[in-house]
Design an enzyme around this catalytic site. Structure first.
Site, PDB file in Angstrom:
ATOM      1  N   PRO A  22      28.334  74.666  47.354  1.00 39.91           N
ATOM      2  CA  PRO A  22      27.644  75.959  47.260  1.00 39.91           C
ATOM      3  C   PRO A  22      26.194  75.784  46.853  1.00 39.91           C
ATOM      4  CG  PRO A  22      29.825  76.150  46.324  1.00 39.91           C
ATOM      5  CD  PRO A  22      29.630  74.693  46.663  1.00 39.91           C
ATOM      6  N   CYS A  23      25.316  76.510  47.551  1.00 37.01           N
ATOM      7  CA  CYS A  23      23.891  76.221  47.446  1.00 37.01           C
ATOM      8  C   CYS A  23      23.124  77.227  46.613  1.00 37.01           C
ATOM      9  CB  CYS A  23      23.284  76.178  48.849  1.00 37.01           C
ATOM     10  SG  CYS A  23      23.457  77.737  49.754  1.00 37.01           S
ATOM     11  N   GLN A  24      23.777  78.273  46.064  1.00 34.45           N
ATOM     12  CA  GLN A  24      23.011  79.331  45.419  1.00 34.45           C
ATOM     13  C   GLN A  24      22.156  78.805  44.272  1.00 34.45           C
ATOM     14  OE1 GLN A  24      26.136  79.486  46.350  1.00 34.45           O
ATOM     15  NE2 GLN A  24      26.556  81.414  47.383  1.00 34.45           N
TER      16      GLN A  24
END
Length: 465
Positions: free
Chosen positions: A104-106
């Site tokens: 996940p890149c958030q």
């Protein structure tokens, strides 16, 4: 099975084995399969996405679990079961050719707040932990470009050091644009591709990801010359006007008449024909799926106010509507980056969805899927919210295919298309709310945030803007 210091990666007749971590609905899995891999196991945290993945990949062993808590032995057993699904009683040598994933890149994203101490950033180190446990010949990590900038560079350097200390060679990472590889979308991504140090560099050189064509990405055809390749209209120009189907006001599917199918056939570009299965794609080595092209799927209408429709209609192609800030796509341009928004545990916010270039509305899930290079047999969750989240989080399959092809070439494998045709049968998997999906996937309620343990109504797109 750990590398012994002697390369045992002699080419074989079998398809190489891949594992997909942080798999989502399966964009990267599909791309790797199209490149020539058997993706035997996938891991996805969100039960709704995991059940969608299971529908589209009936041979893959799908684990719905938290990567941060996943025991290495559990993943290994899943890989073994996935091998048996693909090959029956044929013995497996224990070697995994590729482990891939996009944590996940958030926490790294330039969109919103970038926080070094975001707990999700730790998932890149759990990616390393599971890669190191399986000891694949190659690994591939995909993420947003923000992971390579600012204070996050130290996290990335730490990750690379861990891989190198574990016996992997890690060439310099790259920022690549999916548009350079045949996807009609301006989507820049960070790619880290490494290989085990005992892999023979002569027999199996380092992977090289080759662009499909030289490109200078742009969203508006009147700003810069566009490269040769599929455009927005190439991707969606053959799809029918959703307003002509009353059933799509309350459902994501509708039957098509023979005349409607013929009209689509005549309007389809080469890109669209390949996604519809009307034309062979010589670089696609995925298993064929049995599906019904007479049914339009993933096309639930979004109901806009009359005021919104009027504003959308007055917005020129390639321009942003001033109130909603939605971009109206240019027919001869590229789509802007399709984003996922946030899950229920972070407010269930939708990401802005582009406006159709000709119709005064936002895109449908199927239209977004076309712009992301998903074939029409590929189904997304029935709700618009989950469907768009699945697309926005996914690696475009054609881009994933190029990444996988680089590893296939390094392995010295000549891919072949399987004879087996896979049936996509249990459509109920696409309609499950969170509670039912959690139960079906065998996920622990303790691993699901409290805000996601019960089904929430689908967040409405900002329609009264």
């Amino acid at each position: 099975m750990r590398g012994t210091g002697t390369d045992t990666s002699a080419p074989s007749a079998r398809r190489p084995v891949a594992v997909d971590l942080f798999a989502g609905a399966g964009g990267l899995s599909l791309g790797l399969e199209q490149a020539g891999f058997d993706v035997v196991a996938s891991v996805e945290y969100d039960p709704v996405h995991a059940t969608t993945h299971a529908f589209n990949f009936p041979l893959t062993e799908v684990l719905c679990d938290d990567i941060g808590k996943l025991p290495e032995s559990t993943l290994r057993r899943s890989v073994e079961r996935g091998w048996a699904n693909h090959h029956g009683d044929e013995p497996w040598d224990g070697e995994v050719d590729l482990v891939a994933g996009g944590p996940p890149c958030q926490g790294f994203s330039w969109i919103g707040k970038r926080q070094v101490d975001d707990a999700r950033n730790d998932l890149i180190f759990h990616f390393f932990r599971l890669v190191n446990s399986l000891r694949p010949r190659y690994f591939l990590m995909e993420n947003v470009p923000g992971i390579a900038s600012g204070e996050h560079k130290e996290l990335l350097a730490d990750l690379i050091r861990r891989f190198e200390n574990a016996g992997y060679v890690v060439p310099s990472p790259h920022i690549l644009n999916a548009a350079d590889y045949g996807v009609p979308q301006d989507r820049r991504r960070f790619i880290l591709l490494g290989y085990r140090a005992d892999v023979d560099p002569v027999a199996h050189p380092a992977p090289v990801v080759r662009p499909a064509r030289p490109v200078r990405s742009t969203l508006r055809s009147n700003v810069e010359p566009l490269p040769a390749g599929p455009t927005v209209w190439d991707a969606i120009g053959d799809l029918p006007d959703l307003d002509q189907f009353p059933a799509l006001a309350t459902s994501d599917v509708t039957p098509l008449t023979r005349a409607q199918q013929n009209k689509m056939d005549l309007a389809a570009s080469e890109y669209a024909r390949r996604l519809r299965g009307l034309e062979d794609d010589p670089t696609d080595f995925a298993y064929r799926r049995k599906w019904d092209p007479s049914v339009l799927t993933s096309s639930w209408q979004t109901q806009h106010t009359d005021v919104s429709i009027s504003r959308f209609a007055a917005t020129e192609q390639g321009s942003t509507e001033k109130v909603s800030r939605f971009l109206r796509l240019a027919e001869e341009g590229l789509c802007n980056t399709l984003r996922a928004g946030t899950g229920g545990e972070r407010g269930a916010h939708t990401s802005p969805r582009p406006l159709h270039p000709r119709n005064a509305r936002v895109l449908s899930v199927r239209e977004a899927a076309r712009l992301h290079s998903f074939p029409d047999w590929f189904r997304l969750h029935s709700t618009k919210w989950n469907g768009f989240r699945q697309i926005g989080n996914a690696v475009p399959p054609i881009f994933g295919r190029a990444l996988g092809r680089a590893v296939i070439e390094a392995l010295g494998v000549q891919p072949a298309k399987p004879d087996e045709v896979l049936e996509l049968t249990d459509e109920h998997l696409l309609y499950m709310a969170m509670g039912e999906a959690t139960k079906y996937a065998g996920a622990s309620h303790d691993s699901i945030p409290k805000s996601r343990r019960r089904s929430k109504p689908e967040p409405r797109l900002a329609e009264a803007v």
